[in-house]
Design a protein around this motif. Structure first.
Motif, short mmCIF file in Angstrom:
data_model
loop_
_atom_site.label_atom_id
_atom_site.label_comp_id
_atom_site.label_asym_id
_atom_site.label_seq_id
_atom_site.Cartn_x
_atom_site.Cartn_y
_atom_site.Cartn_z
N VAL A 68 -74.06 -3.30 -137.45
CA VAL A 68 -74.94 -2.98 -136.32
C VAL A 68 -75.90 -4.15 -136.20
O VAL A 68 -76.79 -4.33 -137.03
CB VAL A 68 -75.69 -1.65 -136.54
CG1 VAL A 68 -76.66 -1.40 -135.39
CG2 VAL A 68 -74.71 -0.50 -136.67
N ASN A 69 -75.68 -4.95 -135.16
CA ASN A 69 -76.49 -6.15 -134.97
C ASN A 69 -76.89 -6.34 -133.51
O ASN A 69 -77.11 -7.45 -133.06
CB ASN A 69 -75.76 -7.39 -135.49
CG ASN A 69 -74.41 -7.59 -134.83
OD1 ASN A 69 -74.03 -6.84 -133.94
ND2 ASN A 69 -73.68 -8.58 -135.28
N CYS A 70 -76.95 -5.24 -132.78
CA CYS A 70 -77.21 -5.32 -131.35
C CYS A 70 -78.51 -4.64 -130.94
O CYS A 70 -78.77 -4.48 -129.75
CB CYS A 70 -76.04 -4.72 -130.59
SG CYS A 70 -75.76 -2.99 -131.03
N ILE A 71 -79.34 -4.26 -131.90
CA ILE A 71 -80.59 -3.58 -131.58
C ILE A 71 -81.70 -4.63 -131.56
O ILE A 71 -81.94 -5.32 -132.56
CB ILE A 71 -80.91 -2.46 -132.59
CG1 ILE A 71 -79.76 -1.46 -132.64
CG2 ILE A 71 -82.22 -1.78 -132.23
CD1 ILE A 71 -79.88 -0.42 -133.74
N GLU A 72 -82.35 -4.73 -130.43
CA GLU A 72 -83.39 -5.74 -130.24
C GLU A 72 -84.52 -5.56 -131.25
O GLU A 72 -84.98 -4.45 -131.51
CB GLU A 72 -83.93 -5.64 -128.81
CG GLU A 72 -84.83 -6.78 -128.42
CD GLU A 72 -85.22 -6.75 -126.96
OE1 GLU A 72 -86.24 -7.33 -126.63
OE2 GLU A 72 -84.49 -6.12 -126.16
N ASN A 73 -84.98 -6.68 -131.80
CA ASN A 73 -86.09 -6.72 -132.77
C ASN A 73 -85.81 -5.91 -134.03
O ASN A 73 -86.73 -5.36 -134.64
CB ASN A 73 -87.40 -6.24 -132.13
CG ASN A 73 -87.80 -7.09 -130.95
OD1 ASN A 73 -87.70 -8.32 -131.00
ND2 ASN A 73 -88.24 -6.47 -129.88
N GLN A 74 -84.53 -5.83 -134.39
CA GLN A 74 -84.16 -5.09 -135.60
C GLN A 74 -83.11 -5.90 -136.34
O GLN A 74 -82.14 -6.37 -135.74
CB GLN A 74 -83.62 -3.71 -135.23
CG GLN A 74 -83.28 -2.86 -136.44
CD GLN A 74 -83.17 -1.39 -136.10
OE1 GLN A 74 -83.92 -0.88 -135.28
NE2 GLN A 74 -82.25 -0.70 -136.73
N PRO A 75 -83.28 -6.07 -137.67
CA PRO A 75 -82.28 -6.84 -138.41
C PRO A 75 -80.92 -6.14 -138.44
O PRO A 75 -80.83 -4.92 -138.34
CB PRO A 75 -82.87 -6.93 -139.82
CG PRO A 75 -83.99 -5.96 -139.89
CD PRO A 75 -84.37 -5.59 -138.49
N ALA A 76 -79.88 -6.94 -138.57
CA ALA A 76 -78.52 -6.41 -138.66
C ALA A 76 -78.35 -5.65 -139.96
O ALA A 76 -79.02 -5.92 -140.96
CB ALA A 76 -77.52 -7.56 -138.59
N ALA A 77 -77.45 -4.67 -139.92
CA ALA A 77 -77.14 -3.90 -141.14
C ALA A 77 -75.68 -3.50 -141.10
O ALA A 77 -75.14 -3.15 -140.05
CB ALA A 77 -78.03 -2.67 -141.24
N GLU A 78 -75.04 -3.56 -142.26
CA GLU A 78 -73.67 -3.09 -142.39
C GLU A 78 -73.70 -1.63 -142.85
O GLU A 78 -74.27 -1.32 -143.89
CB GLU A 78 -72.90 -3.94 -143.39
CG GLU A 78 -71.44 -3.53 -143.48
CD GLU A 78 -70.65 -4.43 -144.41
OE1 GLU A 78 -69.80 -5.18 -143.91
OE2 GLU A 78 -70.91 -4.38 -145.63
N LEU A 79 -73.12 -0.76 -142.05
CA LEU A 79 -73.08 0.67 -142.36
C LEU A 79 -71.69 1.04 -142.88
O LEU A 79 -70.68 0.59 -142.35
CB LEU A 79 -73.40 1.50 -141.12
CG LEU A 79 -74.76 1.24 -140.48
CD1 LEU A 79 -74.93 2.09 -139.24
CD2 LEU A 79 -75.89 1.50 -141.47
N VAL A 80 -71.69 1.86 -143.91
CA VAL A 80 -70.44 2.28 -144.55
C VAL A 80 -70.20 3.77 -144.24
O VAL A 80 -71.08 4.60 -144.47
CB VAL A 80 -70.50 2.06 -146.07
CG1 VAL A 80 -69.23 2.54 -146.74
CG2 VAL A 80 -70.77 0.59 -146.39
N LEU A 81 -69.02 4.04 -143.72
CA LEU A 81 -68.63 5.42 -143.43
C LEU A 81 -68.52 6.18 -144.74
O LEU A 81 -67.93 5.71 -145.71
CB LEU A 81 -67.29 5.42 -142.69
CG LEU A 81 -66.82 6.76 -142.15
CD1 LEU A 81 -67.79 7.30 -141.09
CD2 LEU A 81 -65.43 6.62 -141.54
N GLY A 82 -69.13 7.34 -144.79
CA GLY A 82 -69.10 8.14 -146.01
C GLY A 82 -70.22 7.82 -146.98
O GLY A 82 -70.37 8.46 -148.01
N LYS A 83 -71.03 6.83 -146.63
CA LYS A 83 -72.22 6.50 -147.42
C LYS A 83 -73.47 6.59 -146.56
O LYS A 83 -74.41 7.28 -146.89
CB LYS A 83 -72.09 5.10 -148.02
CG LYS A 83 -73.32 4.68 -148.82
CD LYS A 83 -73.14 3.31 -149.45
CE LYS A 83 -74.41 2.92 -150.22
NZ LYS A 83 -74.29 1.58 -150.80
#
Length: 92
Positions: free
Chosen positions: A61-76
């Motif tokens: 998720v790297n498309c939210i303005e003024n927010q750092p990117a984050a990798e999200l894991v399904l099931g976590k």
């Protein structure tokens, strides 16, 4: 003849989140947590599921303005249904 009755409830899949796990990605920043939740809840459920499948259970998720990117894991971090979240919390 049996006089048994039963009830069937149909419900749409609803995302569930492990807020603590997402907060850990953002050093406890609740604004960023809310941003991710709002973004994911605005997505089409089947497209989101497909994105997780194509990413081997992960999405960036790297498309939210003024927010750092984050990798999200399904099931976590994210669960495609409340049932999946419930099963994870009962067994994890």
């Amino acid at each position: 003849m049996s006089k048994m009755s039963f009830k069937i409830s149909l419900a749409r899949p609803a995302l569930a989140f492990d807020s603590d796990a997402i907060l850990a990605l953002y050093s406890g920043n609740r604004k960023f947590l809310q941003g991710v939740q709002i973004y994911l809840l605005s997505r089409d459920h089947s497209n989101l599921k497909s994105d997780f499948q194509h990413g081997n259970g992960k999405i960036m998720v790297n498309c939210i303005e003024n927010q750092p990117a984050a990798e999200l894991v399904l099931g976590k971090h994210v669960f495609l249904s409340v049932g999946e979240y419930y099963l994870r919390t009962k067994t994890g």
